[in-house]
Design a protein around this motif. Structure first.
Motif, PDB file in Angstrom:
ATOM      1  N   GLY A 134       0.781  -1.233   0.000  1.00 18.42           N
ATOM      2  CA  GLY A 134       0.000   0.000   0.000  1.00 18.42           C
ATOM      3  C   GLY A 134       0.816   1.287   0.000  1.00 18.42           C
ATOM      4  O   GLY A 134       0.258   2.370   0.091  1.00 18.42           O
ATOM      5  N   CYS A 135       2.146   1.176  -0.120  1.00 14.05           N
ATOM      6  CA  CYS A 135       2.928   2.414  -0.052  1.00 14.05           C
ATOM      7  C   CYS A 135       3.232   2.996  -1.440  1.00 14.05           C
ATOM      8  O   CYS A 135       4.004   3.934  -1.557  1.00 14.05           O
ATOM      9  CB  CYS A 135       4.180   2.231   0.783  1.00 14.05           C
ATOM     10  SG  CYS A 135       5.292   1.036   0.134  1.00 14.05           S
ATOM     11  N   GLY A 136       2.625   2.438  -2.461  1.00 16.85           N
ATOM     12  CA  GLY A 136       2.702   3.068  -3.778  1.00 16.85           C
ATOM     13  C   GLY A 136       3.768   2.515  -4.711  1.00 16.85           C
ATOM     14  O   GLY A 136       4.024   3.102  -5.763  1.00 16.85           O
ATOM     15  N   LYS A 137       4.359   1.377  -4.363  1.00 16.74           N
ATOM     16  CA  LYS A 137       5.425   0.814  -5.199  1.00 16.74           C
ATOM     17  C   LYS A 137       4.925   0.467  -6.600  1.00 16.74           C
ATOM     18  O   LYS A 137       5.544   0.834  -7.591  1.00 16.74           O
ATOM     19  CB  LYS A 137       6.008  -0.457  -4.541  1.00 16.74           C
ATOM     20  CG  LYS A 137       6.474  -0.271  -3.116  1.00 16.74           C
ATOM     21  CD  LYS A 137       7.053  -1.544  -2.533  1.00 16.74           C
ATOM     22  CE  LYS A 137       6.108  -2.722  -2.424  1.00 16.74           C
ATOM     23  NZ  LYS A 137       4.976  -2.537  -1.489  1.00 16.74           N
ATOM     24  N   SER A 138       3.796  -0.252  -6.637  1.00 16.05           N
ATOM     25  CA  SER A 138       3.255  -0.640  -7.958  1.00 16.05           C
ATOM     26  C   SER A 138       2.818   0.588  -8.736  1.00 16.05           C
ATOM     27  O   SER A 138       2.975   0.646  -9.962  1.00 16.05           O
ATOM     28  CB  SER A 138       2.066  -1.588  -7.795  1.00 16.05           C
ATOM     29  OG  SER A 138       2.495  -2.799  -7.234  1.00 16.05           O
ATOM     30  N   THR A 139       2.277   1.564  -8.023  1.00 16.38           N
ATOM     31  CA  THR A 139       1.860   2.799  -8.687  1.00 16.38           C
ATOM     32  C   THR A 139       3.057   3.440  -9.381  1.00 16.38           C
ATOM     33  O   THR A 139       2.972   3.827 -10.555  1.00 16.38           O
ATOM     34  CB  THR A 139       1.250   3.777  -7.659  1.00 16.38           C
ATOM     35  OG1 THR A 139       0.114   3.142  -7.056  1.00 16.38           O
ATOM     36  CG2 THR A 139       0.823   5.075  -8.308  1.00 16.38           C
TER      37      THR A 139
HETATM   38  P1  ADP Z   1       1.952  -1.223  -3.257  1.00 16.87           P
HETATM   39  O1  ADP Z   1       2.285  -1.731  -4.613  1.00 16.87           O
HETATM   40  O2  ADP Z   1       3.111  -0.601  -2.552  1.00 16.87           O
HETATM   41  O3  ADP Z   1       1.299  -2.259  -2.409  1.00 16.87           O
HETATM   42  P2  ADP Z   1      -0.013   0.400  -4.643  1.00 16.87           P
HETATM   43  O4  ADP Z   1       0.781   1.252  -5.546  1.00 16.87           O
HETATM   44  O5  ADP Z   1      -0.680  -0.783  -5.232  1.00 16.87           O
HETATM   45  O6  ADP Z   1       0.898  -0.033  -3.397  1.00 16.87           O
HETATM   46  O7  ADP Z   1      -1.150   1.272  -3.937  1.00 16.87           O
HETATM   47  C1  ADP Z   1      -0.872   2.488  -3.237  1.00 16.87           C
HETATM   48  C2  ADP Z   1      -2.179   3.076  -2.764  1.00 16.87           C
HETATM   49  O8  ADP Z   1      -2.931   3.528  -3.877  1.00 16.87           O
HETATM   50  C3  ADP Z   1      -3.071   2.092  -2.014  1.00 16.87           C
HETATM   51  O9  ADP Z   1      -3.727   2.784  -0.980  1.00 16.87           O
HETATM   52  C4  ADP Z   1      -4.041   1.649  -3.080  1.00 16.87           C
HETATM   53  O10 ADP Z   1      -5.272   1.271  -2.513  1.00 16.87           O
HETATM   54  C5  ADP Z   1      -4.193   2.900  -3.934  1.00 16.87           C
HETATM   55  N1  ADP Z   1      -4.483   2.562  -5.341  1.00 16.87           N
HETATM   56  C6  ADP Z   1      -3.670   1.899  -6.192  1.00 16.87           C
HETATM   57  N2  ADP Z   1      -4.208   1.817  -7.415  1.00 16.87           N
HETATM   58  C7  ADP Z   1      -5.421   2.429  -7.336  1.00 16.87           C
HETATM   59  C8  ADP Z   1      -6.488   2.678  -8.270  1.00 16.87           C
HETATM   60  N3  ADP Z   1      -6.404   2.285  -9.540  1.00 16.87           N
HETATM   61  N4  ADP Z   1      -7.569   3.371  -7.825  1.00 16.87           N
HETATM   62  C9  ADP Z   1      -7.649   3.790  -6.551  1.00 16.87           C
HETATM   63  N5  ADP Z   1      -6.697   3.586  -5.618  1.00 16.87           N
HETATM   64  C10 ADP Z   1      -5.590   2.923  -5.995  1.00 16.87           C
END
Ligand code: ADP
Ligand code: MG
Length: 265
Positions: free
Chosen positions: A54-59
């Motif tokens: 949830g810290c935005g790595k995938s984002t």
């Molecule tokens: P990680 O990969 O570190 O687990 P993510 O990048 O998946 O974290 O997610 C970071 C935050 O953004 C989380 O709170 C997640 O719920 C939110 N999030 C990610 N993608 C979306 C999306 N498409 N719509 C809304 N919220 C999102």
């Protein structure tokens, strides 16, 4: 273009992430997935993005891949702004995402369709090179469902490498695999990265994995996703996840990580 030219290493990419913020507007709430991220990755560097879920790595990885756009800030790969996906930045995910209707060779050849300069037999030769590189030369004609989880990820790696990108983006690619399979892949990935001279951005929540693989480990903290600390890993390669020095640095990072988690709780 000849197969030899096609297989030559292109110069590895450099990456510049500048003041990037990403906000998601959901139906019930607004989430700041990333806030003011600044990150530079050098040509041929192996950088691990580490942090809890949830810290935005995938984002961030998806932004670098060009699959999403930043709300604020910019991302440049080799001096060019990233505005969409590109052949120079190939992504590999946790789920193998192979095409079940194609065999192993077909899956790796798929990405080569974009190369109009190659004939079909040349594409096949290139695909076979990458399947050899990931140790699957005996499985070129196998069906995807016949493969173990580790082998599927090897095919996915070969498929990502086949278009010969300058940067490889990996999102927890080994997280679903058993420990022994993972350890072999750590070794193979380090060797492949050195041989093919790729710039790699690798996402993980596993501290030891990050230290084992990365030239640098970038530690993220959540709500909102921010870079909290960076660690340079000056340990000789090839590293083993069970090396004492790897374990020591991993435990120091874990202490830092826990401090922050406790503060948040
Ligand atoms: P990680 O990969 O570190 O687990 P993510 O990048 O998946 O974290 O997610 C970071 C935050 O953004 C989380 O709170 C997640 O719920 C939110 N999030 C990610 N993608 C979306 C999306 N498409 N719509 C809304 N919220 C999102
Ligand atoms: Mg993720």
């Amino acid at each position: 273009m000849s197969v030899a030219e096609e297989l030559a290493n292109p110069p590895p990419a450099k990456l510049h992430v500048q003041n990037v913020t990403k906000v998601y507007h959901g139906s019930s709430q607004t989430v700041t997935a990333l806030e003011n991220i600044n990150l530079q990755v050098k040509e041929g560097e192996f950088v691990c993005l580490l942090g809890a879920s949830g810290c935005g790595k995938s984002t961030l990885l998806n932004l670098i891949a060009g699959l999403e756009k930043p709300t604020e800030g910019s991302i440049h790969a080799d001096g060019q702004e990233v505005t969409g996906p590109g052949r120079q930045r190939m992504v590999m995910f946790q789920e193998h995402a192979l095409f079940p209707w194609l065999n192993v060779l077909g899956n790796v050849m798929f990405g080569l369709k974009l190369k109009p300069n190659l004939t079909d037999p040349e594409r096949q030769e290139v695909a076979r090179y990458y399947l050899r590189l990931v140790g699957l030369e005996k499985f070129v004609n196998a069906n995807v469902h016949e493969l173990s989880g580790g082998m599927k990820q090897r095919v996915a790696l070969a498929r990502a490498l086949a278009p010969n990108p300058r940067m490889l983006l990996m999102d927890e690619p080994f997280a679903a695999l058993d420990g022994m399979t993972r350890e072999q892949l750590y070794s193979d990935l380090q060797n492949i990265q050195q041989k093919r001279e790729k710039t790699v951005v690798f996402v993980t929540h596993n501290v030891r994995e990050a230290v084992c693989l990365g030239d640098r480990v970038v530690l993220f903290t959540p709500r909102p996703g921010r870079i909290h600390a960076e660690y340079r890993v000056n340990l000789p390669r090839e590293r083993d996840i069970n090396d004492v020095a790897v374990a020591q640095l991993a435990s120091a990072i874990t202490v830092e990580l826990k401090k922050h988690t406790t503060k948040q709780a």
